[in-house]
Scaffold this motif. Sequence first.
Motif, PDB file in Angstrom:
ATOM      1  N   SER A  64       0.828  -1.214   0.000  1.00 26.86           N
ATOM      2  CA  SER A  64       0.000   0.000   0.000  1.00 26.86           C
ATOM      3  C   SER A  64       0.861   1.262   0.000  1.00 26.86           C
ATOM      4  O   SER A  64       0.606   2.200  -0.774  1.00 26.86           O
ATOM      5  CB  SER A  64      -0.917  -0.001   1.232  1.00 26.86           C
ATOM      6  N   LYS A 114       2.699   1.664  -3.309  1.00 31.12           N
ATOM      7  CA  LYS A 114       1.813   2.126  -4.370  1.00 31.12           C
ATOM      8  C   LYS A 114       1.623   3.636  -4.321  1.00 31.12           C
ATOM      9  O   LYS A 114       1.689   4.339  -5.352  1.00 31.12           O
ATOM     10  CB  LYS A 114       0.462   1.420  -4.247  1.00 31.12           C
ATOM     11  N   ALA A 115       1.406   4.187  -3.113  1.00 32.01           N
ATOM     12  CA  ALA A 115       1.209   5.638  -2.974  1.00 32.01           C
ATOM     13  C   ALA A 115       2.477   6.397  -3.355  1.00 32.01           C
ATOM     14  O   ALA A 115       2.424   7.442  -4.016  1.00 32.01           O
ATOM     15  CB  ALA A 115       0.791   5.966  -1.542  1.00 32.01           C
ATOM     16  N   ALA A 150      -5.682   9.713   2.872  1.00 34.67           N
ATOM     17  CA  ALA A 150      -6.032   8.630   1.953  1.00 34.67           C
ATOM     18  C   ALA A 150      -5.236   7.368   2.267  1.00 34.67           C
ATOM     19  O   ALA A 150      -5.768   6.257   2.232  1.00 34.67           O
ATOM     20  CB  ALA A 150      -5.786   9.067   0.510  1.00 34.67           C
ATOM     21  N   VAL A 151      -3.932   7.524   2.586  1.00 35.46           N
ATOM     22  CA  VAL A 151      -3.108   6.362   2.897  1.00 35.46           C
ATOM     23  C   VAL A 151      -3.605   5.694   4.176  1.00 35.46           C
ATOM     24  O   VAL A 151      -3.757   4.467   4.248  1.00 35.46           O
ATOM     25  CB  VAL A 151      -1.625   6.764   3.038  1.00 35.46           C
ATOM     26  N   ASN A 152      -3.871   6.489   5.228  1.00 38.91           N
ATOM     27  CA  ASN A 152      -4.374   5.918   6.483  1.00 38.91           C
ATOM     28  C   ASN A 152      -5.748   5.283   6.313  1.00 38.91           C
ATOM     29  O   ASN A 152      -6.040   4.232   6.891  1.00 38.91           O
ATOM     30  CB  ASN A 152      -4.449   7.004   7.557  1.00 38.91           C
ATOM     31  N   THR A 153      -6.593   5.925   5.484  1.00 37.81           N
ATOM     32  CA  THR A 153      -7.915   5.345   5.242  1.00 37.81           C
ATOM     33  C   THR A 153      -7.803   4.006   4.536  1.00 37.81           C
ATOM     34  O   THR A 153      -8.544   3.069   4.825  1.00 37.81           O
ATOM     35  CB  THR A 153      -8.757   6.316   4.397  1.00 37.81           C
ATOM     36  N   GLY A 154      -6.822   3.899   3.630  1.00 39.47           N
ATOM     37  CA  GLY A 154      -6.595   2.622   2.960  1.00 39.47           C
ATOM     38  C   GLY A 154      -6.197   1.527   3.934  1.00 39.47           C
ATOM     39  O   GLY A 154      -6.646   0.380   3.812  1.00 39.47           O
ATOM     40  N   ARG A 168      -9.395   0.574   5.870  1.00 40.18           N
ATOM     41  CA  ARG A 168     -10.364  -0.186   5.080  1.00 40.18           C
ATOM     42  C   ARG A 168      -9.889  -1.599   4.781  1.00 40.18           C
ATOM     43  O   ARG A 168     -10.699  -2.462   4.420  1.00 40.18           O
ATOM     44  CB  ARG A 168     -10.654   0.552   3.781  1.00 40.18           C
ATOM     45  N   ALA A 169      -8.586  -1.826   4.895  1.00 38.53           N
ATOM     46  CA  ALA A 169      -8.067  -3.174   4.652  1.00 38.53           C
ATOM     47  C   ALA A 169      -8.532  -4.158   5.723  1.00 38.53           C
ATOM     48  O   ALA A 169      -8.482  -5.377   5.511  1.00 38.53           O
ATOM     49  CB  ALA A 169      -6.537  -3.150   4.609  1.00 38.53           C
ATOM     50  N   ASN A 207      -3.096   1.886  11.359  1.00 43.30           N
ATOM     51  CA  ASN A 207      -4.524   1.602  11.215  1.00 43.30           C
ATOM     52  C   ASN A 207      -5.249   1.647  12.560  1.00 43.30           C
ATOM     53  O   ASN A 207      -6.295   1.036  12.731  1.00 43.30           O
ATOM     54  CB  ASN A 207      -4.734   0.232  10.562  1.00 43.30           C
TER      55      ASN A 207
END
Length: 599
Positions: free
Chosen positions: A69, A72-73, A211-215, A218-219, A237
């Motif tokens: 993750s 990717k960012a 956005a990174v923390n939300t990803g 959500r994982a 997370n």
Amino acid sequence: MKIIVRLCKKIEEKMDTYSIQKKLILLYVCCVILPVALTDSVVVGMIFSEEHNARKQVTENIASAAEYSIDKAVEEALTISKNIYMNKYINNFLNTDYDSHLAFYEAYQELMQDSLFDSSLGNSSVEITMYADNDTIVNGGKFKKLGRVKQTEWYQKLQDSGNNFVFCAYMDETHDTSPTDLRKVSIIRKLNRYMLDPHEKVLKIDLDYNAVNTGLLRANYESEVYICSGDKIIFSNTGRNNIKESFERFDKGTMHKCYVQEKELYGQPMKIYVRYPEIQISKILWNNAIQMILLVLINIFLPWVFMQFLNRSFTVRLHLLEDTFSQDHTGKLKVVETISGTDEISQLMQHYNSMANRMNHLIETVYESRLKQQESEIARQDADIARQKAELLALHSQINPHFLFNVLENIRMRSILKHEDETAEMIEQLSLMERQYVDWGTDIVSLGAEIGFVESYLKLQKYRFGDRLRYSIEMEDDCREYQIPKLSLVTFTENSCVHGIEGKASQSWIFVRVYKDKNNLHLEVEDTGEGMPEEYLNYLQERMEEANIEMLKEKGRVGVINACVRLKMYTGHHVKFHIESERGVGTEVSVVIPLNAIS
């Protein structure tokens, strides 16, 4: 081989000292409890091992997913940085010296209308800012002057790295972009494609932190994930990712509870911590509780029941045989009335009955006459011993210490004639004390007399210690006529002087208190001496409580034990002793005597 034989022999000798009940318990423990415990330990160990491997695999997968993750960012931001780096129009725009703000604005509008500019920036949610060491550009939008950010943490890190780009997590104190977002995670890159450019240029791409923390949230990972730079938590997370607050610090004390995966992100060492999930061993044990209880009943309880029957088969009959060994009032040996069974114990009982019958016959024919003869001899010996004791007491009473007191009185008068008043006073107090020590016509004195002995003793000690010793004696008037063993209170006072005051260089006090409440007489001796360690305090307390005649035969100081023994004998063992002490503070001895024991 010889060593094994000797060891077996020692074990046999040791086993011979155990009772049958202990041997059966040992057999039960060694042949039932230990094998069951060992087997269960192996099973539980295998369960723990499987659970450990499973959670390790889970945490490795979570760490790899979290690494993907963040990669990717970052890769998305690097693609944008590469496009801007290769865009010659942006490079020319930042290198141009503008004559006026209007000229800069016109060039800026022309660049914004260029489709190549939009394609370089892409459609990502990252925040892009380009800085140039060009004073002719105007701060605004995506272009700003470099001079105002040269003191920032991210710019200094880029310069110190010696690389063209770095990954950096920092707190934006300049509010260069959003005025509320303090946490920043950025890709910093030098725009130096053309080495002869007249101005230094830097590109900063801020990742979308939320956005990174939300990803990560959500994982829905099963465990807590921390992506750290040093001890600084960049992403996690856990839901504690407020961009308006400083980065939290990772507690390295919990590192043993985490799986750690290291990586380097464009010159920045990173660590991914994944907390191991809790082992669900309790759930596994609960799901198999019925089977485990049944196994325990079969493997432990049933052998225990059988062992109890076996134990009773041995011990009950052996106790019966043991009871018969005692003699009754006639001096004859008892016989076992009922013999059950046909095993070795039954045969032993039969042999004992035969022996008892023969012994009883011998007692009847020989022992009784001999016993009468011995009784007459013992009576004669007792009479001789009584006569000898009387003679000794008569000799002891003839000893007259009168010469000692005459000598002390002569010395005192001599001191008075020489005006040595202090010496005369000391001799007078010594004479008073000695009369009490040698006059044992009675061991019981009134408390009023005993307090007089205490005062004489303390006056003598005052000459010895001088200003180092101070004392206070308090006694209620209605306590004076109660009687106690002579010199018992003096003994506790002497103990305070010798063991409390003597070893202390500073001034110390001794307090002697005698009072009574509704039911008890209280005798207390307290000093502010050097006290005693806790181990010796407990030892002395136990000795005072258990004081007896046998202790007086021991070597060493027995004065306190002597006083305790005499107080016990006088009060019918109803006296209570209590001692408290603290090193450097002092010691207090308390004697409590019920009034009905001395009335």
